[in-house]
Design a protein around this motif. Structure first.
Motif, PDB file in Angstrom:
ATOM      1  N   ILE A 153       0.863  -1.176   0.000  1.00 19.07           N
ATOM      2  CA  ILE A 153       0.000   0.000   0.000  1.00 19.07           C
ATOM      3  C   ILE A 153       0.904   1.232   0.000  1.00 19.07           C
ATOM      4  O   ILE A 153       1.719   1.415   0.909  1.00 19.07           O
ATOM      5  N   HIS A 178      -0.904   0.958  -5.361  1.00 18.65           N
ATOM      6  CA  HIS A 178      -1.861  -0.104  -5.087  1.00 18.65           C
ATOM      7  C   HIS A 178      -3.181   0.094  -5.823  1.00 18.65           C
ATOM      8  O   HIS A 178      -3.823  -0.881  -6.222  1.00 18.65           O
ATOM      9  N   ARG A 196      -5.987  -7.366   3.753  1.00 16.72           N
ATOM     10  CA  ARG A 196      -4.974  -6.341   3.986  1.00 16.72           C
ATOM     11  C   ARG A 196      -4.194  -6.664   5.258  1.00 16.72           C
ATOM     12  O   ARG A 196      -4.700  -7.324   6.162  1.00 16.72           O
ATOM     13  N   LEU A 203      -7.438   1.904   5.305  1.00 23.32           N
ATOM     14  CA  LEU A 203      -6.478   1.695   4.224  1.00 23.32           C
ATOM     15  C   LEU A 203      -5.178   2.462   4.437  1.00 23.32           C
ATOM     16  O   LEU A 203      -4.091   1.927   4.207  1.00 23.32           O
ATOM     17  N   MET A 209      -1.482  -5.451   0.605  1.00 24.33           N
ATOM     18  CA  MET A 209      -2.750  -5.995   0.145  1.00 24.33           C
ATOM     19  C   MET A 209      -2.488  -7.269  -0.649  1.00 24.33           C
ATOM     20  O   MET A 209      -1.524  -7.337  -1.425  1.00 24.33           O
TER      21      MET A 209
END
Length: 217
Positions: A153, A178, A196, A203, A209
């Protein structure tokens, strides 16, 4: 299901394939757990006990190959780097086999529908043309196979953490974020599961991920 914990080769048997190879981090006490865990998440998404043929795209120093050898009857691996002999030496010392080749993810030298599982970790962020790369993963995957695609990420947190462990060139190496990689996976394959790491966080606070994908037929 078999144990999905990663089986590290003996550190004395394995060598980095380049200056940016993260291999040493896998053997560190705390950082190593994070590096290993992000790969284990994908292994847990595999839905068979044993696969006839597995392909790892972007195998690097071969740190995951010993684990994959226990999950497959035939193991194949391809990478852009030319240091195949060093990885073959590691496999010989560790007592397992895999068919290694040098190649380009944008043009894999395998026939259509060749593999029951395809794994690709921490490779697509280095590829500007993620659509073509994901299309190649899908092309060589059998219609009932599973593709495991893992990628970092991109965030300020990731950059800070990389700096803390001594990796200062993340922006130079990561040319696709990502969002772009995930969009390619959704466009070209059927994304069936997304996890994740660390789990349960927004996030911007996660680092990695992993997607389990099926071929569109």
């Amino acid at each position: 299901m078999p144990d999905r914990n990663m089986i590290l080769p003996c550190q004395a048997h394995i060598v980095p394939t380049g200056d940016s190879d993260p291999l040493p981090y896998y053997y560190k006490p705390i950082v190593g757990w994070f590096y290993r865990r992000r790969l284990e998440i994908g292994l847990e998404m595999l839905d068979r006990e044993i696969y006839p043929r597995i392909l790892e795209v972007g195998y690097g120093s071969g740190v995951l190959l010993k684990t994959l050898a226990r999950l497959s009857k035939e193991l194949y691996a391809v990478d852009f780097h030319p240091n195949t002999s060093a990885v073959e030496n590691m496999m010989e010392r560790e007592g397992f086999r895999a068919h290694l080749s040098q190649g380009d993810i944008l043009k894999l030298e395998f026939a259509d529908n060749s593999f029951d599982a395809v794994l690709c970790y921490s490779t697509l962020e280095h590829i500007p043309d993620t659509d073509t790369a994901v299309s190649e993963l899908a092309r060589v995957l059998k219609p009932d196979g599973t593709a495991i695609v893992g990628f970092p990420i991109v965030s300020r947190l990731m950059e800070v953490l990389f700096h803390l462990i001594g990796f200062h060139e993340v922006q130079e190496h990561h040319v696709a974020d990502h969002n772009k990689i995930f969009a390619s996976c959704q466009k070209i394959m059927q994304v069936e599961q997304v996890r994740r790491f660390p789990p349960g966080l927004p996030l911007f606070a996660t680092l990695y991920m992993v997607c389990a994908c099926k071929k569109r037929v």
